[in-house]
Design a protein around this motif. Structure first.
Motif, PDB file in Angstrom:
ATOM      1  N   ASP A   1       0.856  -1.179   0.000  1.00 61.63           N
ATOM      2  CA  ASP A   1       0.000   0.000   0.000  1.00 61.63           C
ATOM      3  C   ASP A   1       0.896   1.235   0.000  1.00 61.63           C
ATOM      4  OD1 ASP A   1      -1.818   1.997   0.265  1.00 61.63           O
ATOM      5  OD2 ASP A   1      -2.711   1.283   2.133  1.00 61.63           O
ATOM      6  N   LEU A   2       1.157   1.746  -1.189  1.00 69.70           N
ATOM      7  CA  LEU A   2       2.085   2.861  -1.342  1.00 69.70           C
ATOM      8  C   LEU A   2       1.395   4.217  -1.215  1.00 69.70           C
ATOM      9  CD1 LEU A   2       4.017   1.449  -4.433  1.00 69.70           C
ATOM     10  CD2 LEU A   2       4.697   1.316  -2.028  1.00 69.70           C
ATOM     11  N   HIS A   3       0.071   4.236  -1.341  1.00 64.76           N
ATOM     12  CA  HIS A   3      -0.647   5.499  -1.469  1.00 64.76           C
ATOM     13  C   HIS A   3      -1.151   6.058  -0.144  1.00 64.76           C
ATOM     14  CE1 HIS A   3      -4.576   7.667  -2.315  1.00 64.76           C
ATOM     15  NE2 HIS A   3      -3.694   8.442  -2.895  1.00 64.76           N
ATOM     16  N   THR A   4      -1.679   5.214   0.711  1.00 66.25           N
ATOM     17  CA  THR A   4      -2.300   5.685   1.950  1.00 66.25           C
ATOM     18  C   THR A   4      -1.315   6.506   2.785  1.00 66.25           C
ATOM     19  OG1 THR A   4      -3.757   3.757   2.001  1.00 66.25           O
ATOM     20  CG2 THR A   4      -3.469   4.980   4.056  1.00 66.25           C
ATOM     21  N   GLY A   5      -1.729   7.720   3.145  1.00 64.06           N
ATOM     22  CA  GLY A   5      -0.931   8.574   4.014  1.00 64.06           C
ATOM     23  C   GLY A   5       0.306   9.182   3.381  1.00 64.06           C
ATOM     24  N   TRP A   6       0.396   9.150   2.052  1.00 62.19           N
ATOM     25  CA  TRP A   6       1.640   9.602   1.417  1.00 62.19           C
ATOM     26  C   TRP A   6       1.916  11.077   1.673  1.00 62.19           C
ATOM     27  CZ3 TRP A   6       2.457  13.223  -2.536  1.00 62.19           C
ATOM     28  CH2 TRP A   6       1.302  13.754  -3.129  1.00 62.19           C
ATOM     29  N   ARG A   7       0.860  11.882   1.771  1.00 59.76           N
ATOM     30  CA  ARG A   7       1.080  13.322   1.982  1.00 59.76           C
ATOM     31  C   ARG A   7       1.726  13.613   3.343  1.00 59.76           C
ATOM     32  NH1 ARG A   7      -2.686  17.418  -1.002  1.00 59.76           N
ATOM     33  NH2 ARG A   7      -3.445  16.229  -2.791  1.00 59.76           N
ATOM     34  N   ASN A   8       1.484  12.764   4.316  1.00 64.31           N
ATOM     35  CA  ASN A   8       2.061  12.983   5.642  1.00 64.31           C
ATOM     36  C   ASN A   8       3.587  12.912   5.617  1.00 64.31           C
ATOM     37  OD1 ASN A   8      -0.547  13.121   6.686  1.00 64.31           O
ATOM     38  ND2 ASN A   8      -0.616  10.928   7.142  1.00 64.31           N
ATOM     39  N   GLU A   9       4.134  12.170   4.661  1.00 63.14           N
ATOM     40  CA  GLU A   9       5.583  12.011   4.574  1.00 63.14           C
ATOM     41  C   GLU A   9       6.205  12.846   3.455  1.00 63.14           C
ATOM     42  OE1 GLU A   9       6.243   7.860   4.107  1.00 63.14           O
ATOM     43  OE2 GLU A   9       5.310   7.313   6.015  1.00 63.14           O
ATOM     44  N   PHE A  10       5.380  13.556   2.710  1.00 63.05           N
ATOM     45  CA  PHE A  10       5.910  14.330   1.586  1.00 63.05           C
ATOM     46  C   PHE A  10       6.597  15.588   2.114  1.00 63.05           C
ATOM     47  CE2 PHE A  10       5.350  16.658  -2.551  1.00 63.05           C
ATOM     48  CZ  PHE A  10       6.122  15.770  -3.292  1.00 63.05           C
ATOM     49  N   PRO A  11       7.744  15.970   1.529  1.00 60.82           N
ATOM     50  CA  PRO A  11       8.547  17.060   2.102  1.00 60.82           C
ATOM     51  C   PRO A  11       7.906  18.435   2.051  1.00 60.82           C
ATOM     52  CG  PRO A  11       9.867  15.679   0.638  1.00 60.82           C
ATOM     53  CD  PRO A  11       8.447  15.272   0.446  1.00 60.82           C
ATOM     54  N   ILE A  12       6.944  18.668   1.181  1.00 62.31           N
ATOM     55  CA  ILE A  12       6.359  19.998   1.054  1.00 62.31           C
ATOM     56  C   ILE A  12       4.843  19.916   1.195  1.00 62.31           C
ATOM     57  CG2 ILE A  12       8.208  20.857  -0.448  1.00 62.31           C
ATOM     58  CD1 ILE A  12       6.262  20.435  -2.831  1.00 62.31           C
ATOM     59  N   GLU A  13       4.240  21.036   1.566  1.00 59.87           N
ATOM     60  CA  GLU A  13       2.783  21.113   1.617  1.00 59.87           C
ATOM     61  C   GLU A  13       2.257  21.395   0.221  1.00 59.87           C
ATOM     62  OE1 GLU A  13       0.792  23.404   4.506  1.00 59.87           O
ATOM     63  OE2 GLU A  13       2.223  22.943   6.110  1.00 59.87           O
ATOM     64  N   LEU A  14       1.084  20.857  -0.063  1.00 62.34           N
ATOM     65  CA  LEU A  14       0.490  21.026  -1.385  1.00 62.34           C
ATOM     66  C   LEU A  14      -0.814  21.796  -1.279  1.00 62.34           C
ATOM     67  CD1 LEU A  14       1.093  17.428  -2.774  1.00 62.34           C
ATOM     68  CD2 LEU A  14       2.404  19.491  -3.271  1.00 62.34           C
ATOM     69  N   PRO A  15      -1.094  22.655  -2.242  1.00 67.02           N
ATOM     70  CA  PRO A  15      -2.347  23.426  -2.214  1.00 67.02           C
ATOM     71  C   PRO A  15      -3.549  22.544  -2.543  1.00 67.02           C
ATOM     72  CG  PRO A  15      -1.184  23.822  -4.268  1.00 67.02           C
ATOM     73  CD  PRO A  15      -0.272  22.970  -3.421  1.00 67.02           C
ATOM     74  N   THR A  16      -4.722  23.082  -2.404  1.00 66.01           N
ATOM     75  CA  THR A  16      -5.928  22.359  -2.792  1.00 66.01           C
ATOM     76  C   THR A  16      -6.089  22.440  -4.305  1.00 66.01           C
ATOM     77  OG1 THR A  16      -7.264  24.360  -2.446  1.00 66.01           O
ATOM     78  CG2 THR A  16      -7.074  22.808  -0.600  1.00 66.01           C
ATOM     79  N   TRP A  17      -6.898  21.530  -4.827  1.00 63.33           N
ATOM     80  CA  TRP A  17      -7.132  21.490  -6.271  1.00 63.33           C
ATOM     81  C   TRP A  17      -8.068  22.615  -6.713  1.00 63.33           C
ATOM     82  CZ3 TRP A  17      -4.375  18.343  -9.275  1.00 63.33           C
ATOM     83  CH2 TRP A  17      -3.828  17.179  -8.733  1.00 63.33           C
ATOM     84  N   THR A  18      -7.820  23.123  -7.889  1.00 66.68           N
ATOM     85  CA  THR A  18      -8.740  24.040  -8.571  1.00 66.68           C
ATOM     86  C   THR A  18      -9.243  23.321  -9.809  1.00 66.68           C
ATOM     87  OG1 THR A  18      -7.571  26.013  -7.792  1.00 66.68           O
ATOM     88  CG2 THR A  18      -9.013  26.259  -9.710  1.00 66.68           C
ATOM     89  N   GLU A  19     -10.528  23.056  -9.862  1.00 71.28           N
ATOM     90  CA  GLU A  19     -11.082  22.298 -10.970  1.00 71.28           C
ATOM     91  C   GLU A  19     -10.954  23.082 -12.282  1.00 71.28           C
ATOM     92  OE1 GLU A  19     -12.314  19.177 -10.766  1.00 71.28           O
ATOM     93  OE2 GLU A  19     -11.898  19.113  -8.614  1.00 71.28           O
ATOM     94  N   LEU A  20     -10.633  22.370 -13.348  1.00 70.08           N
ATOM     95  CA  LEU A  20     -10.572  23.005 -14.655  1.00 70.08           C
ATOM     96  C   LEU A  20     -11.976  23.318 -15.144  1.00 70.08           C
ATOM     97  CD1 LEU A  20      -7.846  20.866 -16.493  1.00 70.08           C
ATOM     98  CD2 LEU A  20      -7.561  22.958 -15.163  1.00 70.08           C
ATOM     99  N   ALA A  21     -12.091  24.385 -15.911  1.00 75.23           N
ATOM    100  CA  ALA A  21     -13.407  24.766 -16.438  1.00 75.23           C
ATOM    101  C   ALA A  21     -13.863  23.745 -17.459  1.00 75.23           C
ATOM    102  CB  ALA A  21     -13.313  26.157 -17.062  1.00 75.23           C
TER     103      ALA A  21
END
Length: 306
Positions: free
Chosen positions: A286-306
């Motif tokens: 399981d490579l995906h679960t919790g991946w953001r917790n270990e990622f070195p930088i913070e990521l913004p929220t998504w902006t949906e494309l028109a």
């Protein structure tokens, strides 16, 4: 006839195993639907050999019990002709010529919404738009939510190496060719993707971390569509990771079956082997679960494309 490495043969072998179990598990349903977004060649060859193997279309057509509705989408006219010959005597199957990003949403309107449905999305590279993935997820959404059923299951090739090549080190080339816009169409949104790219150029993260982030961001988007069970198997060649196969399902049984199919010993024929001997395959991680917790930088929220 295209020549493929052993990993492509293995991919279709996994597909065969999964579809056979899928068909049996849904045999009580009045209808069963198979969608192949990039149906491709009807016959393929293992690189460096004269050995041939069928494509995904024939694999799906031979499943028992059969799918009641098979839709094979293909852009190349020559392949459309070959696929049309393949389904000529099969009233349950139809070949749809054109860009699948255009033809799939239209084709869904004529398919039974209540039917268990599996979509194989296997592009050569970056051809699959997020709008198409979303259309597939939405096809059965209302019915699935009302009656506690599953949305369309999907098995998707995500080209991690393609993302790395496209969003390379040359900032000017990426800008001039609007490559970030092209990449954003894969996700249907912007924000985290661009932040990862900028962090890679600035040296805040490594190339390997960026490559993983591109994949996991895609899986995040699938989770946003409501898929509760996501599996990923990175596929490697001699020079590193080529792509990842991402499975999306609402049902734990689907995830268990796909994990079984990916983990079981499997033949991987190559030019330097004389006999077909099943090889042990890697255990699922399981490579995906919790991946953001270990990622070195913070990521913004998504902006949906028109």
């Amino acid at each position: 006839m295209r020549a493929w490495k052993s990993h492509s043969y293995e991919k279709l072998s996994i597909l065969t195993d999964y579809l056979e179990v899928f068909a049996k598990a849904s045999s009580s349903a009045a209808n069963r639907v198979y969608l192949d977004a990039f149906a491709g060649e009807t016959l393929n060859r293992i690189a460096g050999t004269d050995r041939t193997f069928p494509g995904s279309a024939e694999t799906a057509l031979e499943v028992k019990p059969p799918f009641t509705h098979v839709r094979l989408f293909e852009l190349a006219r020559k392949r459309v002709g070959e696929l049309s010959e393949l389904v000529a005597d099969r009233p349950n199957a139809r070949v749809v010529h054109g860009d699948c990003n255009v033809t799939i949403p239209a084709a869904l309107t004529s398919l039974p919404m209540k039917a268990p449905t599996f979509a194989f999305l296997d592009p050569d590279g970056m051809e699959l738009d997020w709008a198409t993935v979303r259309a597939l997820a939405d096809h059965k959404r209302a019915y699935a939510e009302e009656f506690d059923k599953s949305k369309v299951e999907m098995w998707i090739l995500f080209s991690t190496s393609g993302m790395v090549r496209m969003l390379g080190k040359n900032r000017e080339a990426v800008g001039e060719n609007r490559l970030l816009d092209k990449a954003a169409r894969l996700y249907g949104a912007s924000g985290p993707l661009e932040r990862v790219w900028e962090a890679k150029l600035a040296g805040e993260i490594t190339g390997g971390e960026a490559q993983k982030a591109y994949l996991f961001l895609y899986m995040d988007r699938l989770a946003d569509l409501g898929y509760q069970h996501l599996l990923v198997r990175p596929i490697h060649g001699s020079r590193g990771e080529l792509y990842a196969m991402v499975f999306a399902s609402d049902h734990p049984a689907g995830a268990n079956i796909m994990q079984w199919a990916q983990e079981r010993d499997r033949v991987r024929p190559r030019a330097d082997t004389l006999f077909d001997v099943p090889e042990p395959r890697p255990a699922y991680e399981d490579l995906h679960t919790g991946w953001r917790n270990e990622f070195p930088i913070e990521l913004p929220t998504w902006t949906e494309l028109a």
